[in-house]
Every structure is written in structure tokens, then in C-alpha cells.
Design a protein around this motif. Structure first.
Motif, PDB file in Angstrom:
ATOM      1  N   THR A  21      30.584  44.510  37.103  1.00 32.22           N
ATOM      2  CA  THR A  21      31.612  45.161  37.458  1.00 32.22           C
ATOM      3  C   THR A  21      32.952  44.558  36.712  1.00 32.22           C
ATOM      4  O   THR A  21      33.870  45.209  36.450  1.00 32.22           O
ATOM      5  N   LEU A  22      32.771  43.148  36.373  1.00 32.98           N
ATOM      6  CA  LEU A  22      33.976  42.802  35.484  1.00 32.98           C
ATOM      7  C   LEU A  22      34.105  43.278  34.321  1.00 32.98           C
ATOM      8  O   LEU A  22      35.070  43.704  33.710  1.00 32.98           O
ATOM      9  N   GLN A  23      32.774  43.583  33.587  1.00 28.22           N
ATOM     10  CA  GLN A  23      32.585  44.317  32.311  1.00 28.22           C
ATOM     11  C   GLN A  23      33.176  45.674  32.268  1.00 28.22           C
ATOM     12  O   GLN A  23      34.079  46.072  31.424  1.00 28.22           O
ATOM     13  N   LEU A  24      33.051  46.438  33.335  1.00 24.63           N
ATOM     14  CA  LEU A  24      33.681  47.504  33.395  1.00 24.63           C
ATOM     15  C   LEU A  24      35.246  47.435  33.843  1.00 24.63           C
ATOM     16  O   LEU A  24      35.829  48.496  33.359  1.00 24.63           O
ATOM     17  N   LEU A  25      35.637  46.717  34.316  1.00 28.32           N
ATOM     18  CA  LEU A  25      36.970  46.576  34.714  1.00 28.32           C
ATOM     19  C   LEU A  25      37.802  46.336  33.428  1.00 28.32           C
ATOM     20  O   LEU A  25      38.864  46.869  33.322  1.00 28.32           O
ATOM     21  N   VAL A  26      37.393  45.715  32.801  1.00 25.99           N
ATOM     22  CA  VAL A  26      37.871  45.181  31.199  1.00 25.99           C
ATOM     23  C   VAL A  26      37.874  46.315  30.521  1.00 25.99           C
ATOM     24  O   VAL A  26      38.861  46.732  29.830  1.00 25.99           O
ATOM     25  N   LEU A  27      36.867  47.303  30.611  1.00 23.87           N
ATOM     26  CA  LEU A  27      36.735  48.180  29.629  1.00 23.87           C
ATOM     27  C   LEU A  27      37.810  49.476  30.144  1.00 23.87           C
ATOM     28  O   LEU A  27      38.270  50.153  29.506  1.00 23.87           O
ATOM     29  N   LEU A  28      37.935  49.416  31.494  1.00 25.74           N
ATOM     30  CA  LEU A  28      39.037  50.551  32.048  1.00 25.74           C
ATOM     31  C   LEU A  28      40.208  49.948  31.477  1.00 25.74           C
ATOM     32  O   LEU A  28      41.176  50.745  31.274  1.00 25.74           O
ATOM     33  N   VAL A  29      40.552  48.757  31.585  1.00 27.25           N
ATOM     34  CA  VAL A  29      41.952  48.182  31.191  1.00 27.25           C
ATOM     35  C   VAL A  29      42.046  48.462  29.831  1.00 27.25           C
ATOM     36  O   VAL A  29      43.299  48.903  29.574  1.00 27.25           O
ATOM     37  N   GLN A  30      41.263  48.402  29.003  1.00 31.13           N
ATOM     38  CA  GLN A  30      41.466  48.390  27.544  1.00 31.13           C
ATOM     39  C   GLN A  30      41.692  50.102  27.351  1.00 31.13           C
ATOM     40  O   GLN A  30      42.691  50.344  26.635  1.00 31.13           O
TER      41      GLN A  30
END
Length: 398
Positions: A21-30
Motif C-alpha cells: 500500500t505504501l509503495q502504491l501511494l508513493v507511486l501515485l504521489v510521484q
């Protein structure tokens, strides 16, 4: 997607589901450069209803594990181990550290500042990185306006423990002008450079206390005073004082001088270090309107602290990626080059790391049209081939 040491730290403290979940959120933010919860939920790649995605992200952002001390401090330590090895590093590592400008005048520079928007008041302690900075620790203040001495200590103390094996210098603007803060840092053998208000009093040669504005500093004048006592109420010291007023240039002049309370031993060294304080202003700009639009989020305080952690991970990854893209010589495919006589880079490592994927994604999504256009320009095939090679290098870095 994360570097190995990021993965090691995050997988140690998070469950597999939380880590993904954290990884996906970082990707979305980027990708979308927006941390508003509703926007993240709209794009979060899970086949469930929108309201379910919102509730899922709300529960995730409420996790006590999403704290700077637990997840971010170990990552900062690993970054410093890679980049700051003054006694054991080889020549290549020392040159890399100097190029990154993590070390300034022999110190790691910690910049304390505060940013405020709407009813939010966030105090951040960051690490100077060339003309920029990376966040290290942050806290929301339960009020608007300036911070107190106790609140400043609460932010600084954990970072001093984290960096106790490194030479550290703390920088602060006029909000953090307290002589008591300087005394507290000196007791912990931490160097400092804190800008003072012009009404701060010092003791002159006649043992009379007078305000700094009476020193008679004019544009183009700089002075350095050693071992001076400060404020009639506290009578603390002996500290040094650097007074500097930038000279008038092309009919433009600074409105007022700098008065910098410091433990450093010379004027040039003090001014050189204090100028790095502007890196945190660049950081705030990148966190907000020029980067991730932090001011758009409406979440509660607990979730906001977690979002700042996600932004910190994304921001540092983008900075490291931008540095790598410049090292492999493909930055000119992403942005305009910097002129030889320009003092600062036209685009930061963060900007290159954040916007570098845009060009790659455009060529990937519309590859058929792109290669049809290429086929119409056979006389430029050599340049296109170089660009395709650069594209492959950029893709390997992302």
C-alpha cells in the motif's frame, strides 16, 4: 521500485499488505503530484468501490507505524552511511559526497523552519543538500504563529540523537533567535548559527546592554564580534556574532542586515553556512505548489503526519533518481541544460527525478505515433538512436 535499503527498513516494520500500500501511494504521489485523500482514492489501483478505497486509505494513514522515528530515521541513517564517510570512504565516495554537497564547512547542516497554511502549522527540521534540503523530522504545532522554545527542542532533540556520530550545525531564522536555544545547543556541544532580531541586546565594552540595531552596520559593511553576552534578562554567552549587510548592487539593496548568533569562529564561515538555510524554502516550495501540493489535503492531524512521511519518501527518491540521471549523462533529454556561467543549476535533482518519467511515459503510451514521426525524418536517425539509448537508461533508473 524502492532502493534495497528502503525495502529492508520498510519490510522490517510493515506487513506485506502495508508495504505494498505504501509503495502504491508513493507511486501515485510521484505520478499525479497531489496528496489530497480524495484524489489518491480515485486513482488507487484496487477493484473496490470508491468509498471503500477512501476508508481503506484512511485506516492505513492512521497506522501508528507510519512515524518518522520508526520508518524514516533508519532510512536517513542509511543515506548518510552511503554519502558521508569522512574517515573510511575511498576517493570516489568522497568526491560523490562533495558533489552532493551534503558536507558544508565540515558539517551536516540542519535547518529548522516552519510553514503555515490555512489552519495548519508544520515545523520541519531538514538536512541541507546543496541548494536544497531533505526533511528529517517534523511535527504539527497545536496553534498558529511562532513556535516556543519547548516546541523547538522537541523537534531538534530526536535528530541530535540520530546524528550524534556526525558533526552537526543547526541553522535558524529570526523566529528561532532565542539565546536560550543557543545555550541549550552549546550544552550539547552542537554548533549553531541563529539569526537574531535587531532588538536583541548585547553587552558592549562598557558592560552596557544595547540593541543590535545600534551597532551601526550599513550596506556593504560586515563585522564579527567574539565572546559577547546577550540579553539583559538572561545574560547568557559568551557567543560570537556575525553582522553583515549586503552591499547595494544595481540600485538594489537588502532591506536590513543579518545579525547571526553563532558558535563558529569566523565571519566567512558563518555566512557560508547560514546561506544554506534557503534550502528549506526550496523544500517547502517542492512539498507544496511546485511539487506535491501538500496544502490541498484536508485530512486530520494524524493522517497529515503520515502523508508528510509518504511525501518525504517520494521526495528523496525523486532527488536520488535525478542525481543518478545527471550522473549517467541523460539530463539534457529531460530539461534544458544549465549555462556555464550560471551559479545555480537551472533544474534541481528533485525536478529531474520528478519529471523525468513524463517523457518516457509519453514515448511509451504513444509509441506508434512517435515511431511513425521518426520514420519521416531519416536524416536525423543518428540523433533518434541516441535518444532511444537515453530512453533505455532513464527507464532502467526508474
Amino acid at each position: 521500485m524502492f532502493p534495497k535499503f528502503y525495502q529492508t527498513v520498510l519490510e522490517t516494520h510493515l506487513t506485506p499488505g502495508q508495504y505494498l500500500t505504501l509503495q502504491l501511494l508513493v507511486l501515485l504521489v510521484q505520478k499525479y503530484r497531489n496528496v489530497r485523500l480524495s484524489d489518491l482514492a480515485e486513482r488507487f489501483p484496487q477493484p473496490i468501490k470508491y468509498q471503500s478505497r477512501v476508508r481503506s486509505l484512511q485506516r492505513f494513514l492512521n497506522l501508528p507505524k507510519l512515524s518518522a522515528k520508526l520508518l524514516w530515521f533508519p532510512i536517513i541513517q542509511q543515506i548518510l552511511k552511503q554519502e558521508f564517510r569522512p574517515h573510511t570512504s575511498n576517493r570516489k565516495q568522497r568526491r560523490r559526497s562533495q558533489k552532493l554537497k551534503l558536507i558544508h564547512q565540515g558539517y551536516l547542516l540542519l535547518i529548522l523552519d516552519r510553514t503555515q497554511w490555512q489552519n495548519r502549522n508544520l515545523m520541519v527540521l531538514s538536512l541541507a543538500w546543496g541548494h536544497h534540503a531533505i526533511p528529517v523530522y517534523w511535527q504539527l504545532l497545536p496553534k498558529r504563529g511562532n513556535s516556543s522554545l519547548a516546541e523547538q527542542k522537541k523537534v531538534i532533540a530526536p535528530v541530535l540523537r540520530l546524528l550524534r556520530s556526525y558533526p552537526v550545525l543547526v541553522l535558524g531564522d529570526r523566529e528561532f533567535h532565542s539565546v536560550q536555544l543557543a545555550n541549550w545547543l552549546e550544552e550539547r556541544k552542537v554548533d549553531f548559527a541563529l539569526r537574531q532580531k535587531k532588538g536583541t541586546c548585547l553587552q558592549d565594552d562598557d558592560a552596557v546592554y544595547r540593541p543590535l540595531k545600534d551597532l551601526g552596520v550599513q550596506p556593504g559593511i560586515s563585522r564579527f564580534y567574539s565572546k559577547i553576552s546577550y540579553t539583559k534578562a538572561h545574560q547568557l554567552g559568551k557567543f560570537n556574532l556575525a553582522a553583515y549587510w549586503k552591499r547595494k548592487y544595481r540600485s538594489r539593496a537588502s532591506k536590513e542586515p543579518w545579525y547571526i548568533l553563532t558558535s563558529l569562529d569566523s565571519l566567512p564561515r558563518t555566512l557560508s553556512c547560514y546561506q544554506a538555510r534557503w534550502g528549506i524554502e526550496t523544500l517547502f516550495r517542492d512539498l507544496k505548489t511546485s511539487g506535491y501540493n501538500l496544502e490541498n489535503t484536508k485530512v486530520n492531524e494524524r493522517r497529515l503526519i503520515a502523508i508528510v512521511l509518504i511525501i518525504s519518501i517520494a521526495y528523496t527518491l525523486a532527488t536520488l533518481q535525478g542525481k543518478y540521471l545527471q550522473d549517467i549523462g541523460v539530463s539534457e533529454y529531460i530539461c534544458r541544460p544549465t549555462e556555464p556561467d550560471r551559479l545555480t543549476e537551472r533544474y534541481s535533482f528533485f525536478w529531474m527525478g520528478l519529471h523525468g518519467p513524463d517523457w518516457v511515459q509519453s514515448l511509451t503510451i504513444w509509441s506508434d505515433l512517435a515511431f511513425d514521426l521518426i520514420s519521416l525524418k531519416p536524416h536525423k536517425s543518428l540523433y533518434f538512436q541516441r535518444g532511444i539509448n537515453a530512453l533505455s537508461l532513464i527507464q532502467s533508473a526508474l
